[in-house]
Design an enzyme around this catalytic site. Structure first.
Site, PDB file in Angstrom:
ATOM      1  N   ASP A 110       0.872  -1.177   0.000  1.00 58.56           N
ATOM      2  CA  ASP A 110       0.000   0.000   0.000  1.00 58.56           C
ATOM      3  C   ASP A 110       0.912   1.231   0.000  1.00 58.56           C
ATOM      4  O   ASP A 110       1.345   1.715   1.041  1.00 58.56           O
ATOM      5  CB  ASP A 110      -0.888  -0.033   1.246  1.00 58.56           C
ATOM      6  CG  ASP A 110      -1.863   1.128   1.313  1.00 58.56           C
ATOM      7  OD1 ASP A 110      -1.664   2.132   0.597  1.00 58.56           O
ATOM      8  OD2 ASP A 110      -2.823   1.038   2.102  1.00 58.56           O
ATOM      9  N   GLU A 117       1.286   2.798  13.372  1.00 59.59           N
ATOM     10  CA  GLU A 117       0.262   2.717  12.326  1.00 59.59           C
ATOM     11  C   GLU A 117      -0.838   1.853  12.901  1.00 59.59           C
ATOM     12  O   GLU A 117      -0.811   0.630  12.806  1.00 59.59           O
ATOM     13  CB  GLU A 117       0.853   2.123  11.042  1.00 59.59           C
ATOM     14  CG  GLU A 117      -0.049   2.301   9.827  1.00 59.59           C
ATOM     15  CD  GLU A 117      -1.153   1.271   9.746  1.00 59.59           C
ATOM     16  OE1 GLU A 117      -2.198   1.442  10.432  1.00 59.59           O
ATOM     17  OE2 GLU A 117      -0.972   0.292   9.008  1.00 59.59           O
ATOM     18  N   GLU A 138     -10.566  -2.671  15.021  1.00 56.55           N
ATOM     19  CA  GLU A 138      -9.429  -3.389  15.604  1.00 56.55           C
ATOM     20  C   GLU A 138      -9.000  -2.804  16.947  1.00 56.55           C
ATOM     21  O   GLU A 138      -8.283  -3.433  17.694  1.00 56.55           O
ATOM     22  CB  GLU A 138      -8.218  -3.464  14.664  1.00 56.55           C
ATOM     23  CG  GLU A 138      -8.475  -4.261  13.397  1.00 56.55           C
ATOM     24  CD  GLU A 138      -7.251  -4.391  12.528  1.00 56.55           C
ATOM     25  OE1 GLU A 138      -6.218  -3.769  12.839  1.00 56.55           O
ATOM     26  OE2 GLU A 138      -7.321  -5.120  11.529  1.00 56.55           O
ATOM     27  N   HIS A 156      -5.247   0.100   1.176  1.00 54.28           N
ATOM     28  CA  HIS A 156      -5.804  -1.207   1.544  1.00 54.28           C
ATOM     29  C   HIS A 156      -7.007  -1.062   2.478  1.00 54.28           C
ATOM     30  O   HIS A 156      -7.778  -2.004   2.641  1.00 54.28           O
ATOM     31  CB  HIS A 156      -4.729  -2.093   2.187  1.00 54.28           C
ATOM     32  CG  HIS A 156      -4.428  -1.774   3.602  1.00 54.28           C
ATOM     33  ND1 HIS A 156      -3.645  -0.698   3.986  1.00 54.28           N
ATOM     34  CD2 HIS A 156      -4.800  -2.377   4.771  1.00 54.28           C
ATOM     35  CE1 HIS A 156      -3.546  -0.667   5.291  1.00 54.28           C
ATOM     36  NE2 HIS A 156      -4.229  -1.668   5.797  1.00 54.28           N
TER      37      HIS A 156
END
Length: 349
Positions: A26, A120, A129, A268
């Site tokens: 990505d 990240e 998440e 992505h």
């Protein structure tokens, strides 16, 4: 990505090298971090850095190349062993120390305080998440006073949109009409956000800012529920209102930005689409009102439930100025054009 119901399953999912290849390939994502770190090399020079969720260790290596004196690469999954080899292969063993641990399990006397935290951490629709929780734990426990967060801001946007690639196909399948299949697909897709890439011309309105997080001050309780305010946006053109497109951006210390907007190169993360149960024809300047809320699941804290509520624009306060075609907004807009000295920005009608 299905991260499972447990923390262990979440970390195990990141032991798949194909997952990391997807992220590394990505380019907008990886180059945004690389370019921002190198652009801020004066801030990294001789500093102590923590990389939360280091994965393959690539961000840690970037930090070392930018002049960091020490980098703690924290990785909870078995990818920590891979990161150690990547660090060794690039000759930074003396600078980058890979620690196989959850950041929540580290003690302050294990590594001491750091000057910068790099991570990240973003997931689909920014919060999926739940990794930002770990970043805030690291900040509160390990970041020096006046230390730096990298990225330092995160924003979530939404725009009503059309979904022609989803539904137009079923209108004529080799000469056979399948509208029933289209309706059934819509029913299923409306149950949860769909991850897909939209074209910029699928958006019906400008993006509306829903959430703005300052990562230096954001708190864990704030992350339990995000958004939820009534929103009104005027349509930029005639079209069919079929869903709400959600994307995010993060900002780095040099002012650069990584955005997942349809108006930027695809990542992505793509975009998260809330599918409406039925079409709503709209016209240029028509106001669309809705409420979008991200609420952390009480049983699966790494999952955020996205709740959409359609609202009547007649019953929702509009920004001032608002460019929709409702009479009250047209009157206010005309008044402002005749009295430019009036400062009523930020009020609502």
């Amino acid at each position: 990505m299905d991260t499972g119901d447990s923390t262990d399953e979440y970390f195990k999912s990141y032991e798949d090298l194909e997952v990391h290849r997807l992220m590394l390939e990505d380019k907008p994502r990886t180059l945004a971090y690389k370019n921002a770190i190198f652009a801020c090399s004066d801030k990294f020079q001789n500093k102590i850095v923590m990389d939360v969720g280091a994965g393959t260790g690539i961000l840690s290596v970037f930090c070392a190349k930018a002049g960091a004196a020490k980098v703690y690469a924290i990785e909870a999954s078995h990818m920590a062993q891979v990161a150690k080899e990547v660090v060794r292969e690039n000759g930074f063993e003396s600078i980058v120390e890979v620690i196989h641990s959850k950041v929540e399990d580290l003690k302050s006397d294990d590594i001491g305080k750091v000057d910068i935290i790099v991570s990240e951490w973003m997931g689909f629709h920014l919060m999926h998440e739940g990794m930002l929780d770990s970043v805030l734990v690291a900040r509160d426990q390990f970041l020096k006073e006046n230390g730096l967060m990298f990225p330092n801001e995160a924003k979530l946007y939404a725009s009503p949109c059309e979904l022609p690639t989803v539904y137009d196909f079923w209108n004529d399948v080799y000469g056979v009409s399948m509208e029933f299949v289209s309706r059934e697909q819509r029913r299923l897709k409306s149950k949860k956000p769909n991850i897909s890439s939209l074209e910029a011309n699928n958006l019906l309105t400008d993006g509306k800012l829903l959430v703005w997080l300052d990562l230096s001050t954001a708190t864990m309780p704030e992350l339990l529920c995000l958004g939820g305010e009534s929103t009104v946006v005027p349509c930029n053109r005639n079209g069919i209102y079929q869903g709400v497109c959600v994307w995010f951006s993060v900002t780095f210390l040099d002012g650069s930005e990584l955005s997942t907007s349809p108006e930027y190169e695809s990542t992505h993360w793509k975009q998260s689409i809330v599918v409406l149960p039925h079409d709503i024809p709209v016209t240029k300047d028509e106001p669309v009102a809705f409420k979008l809320e991200l609420r952390k699941d009480s049983l699966k804290p790494r999952i955020y439930n996205v709740e959409y509520t359609q609202l009547d624009p007649e019953n929702v306060e509009h920004d001032i100025p608002c460019h929709c075609h409702m009479t009250k907004c047209l009157v206010i807009k005309a008044y402002l054009s005749e009295h430019p000295e009036e400062d009523i920005q930020g009020r609502e009608t």
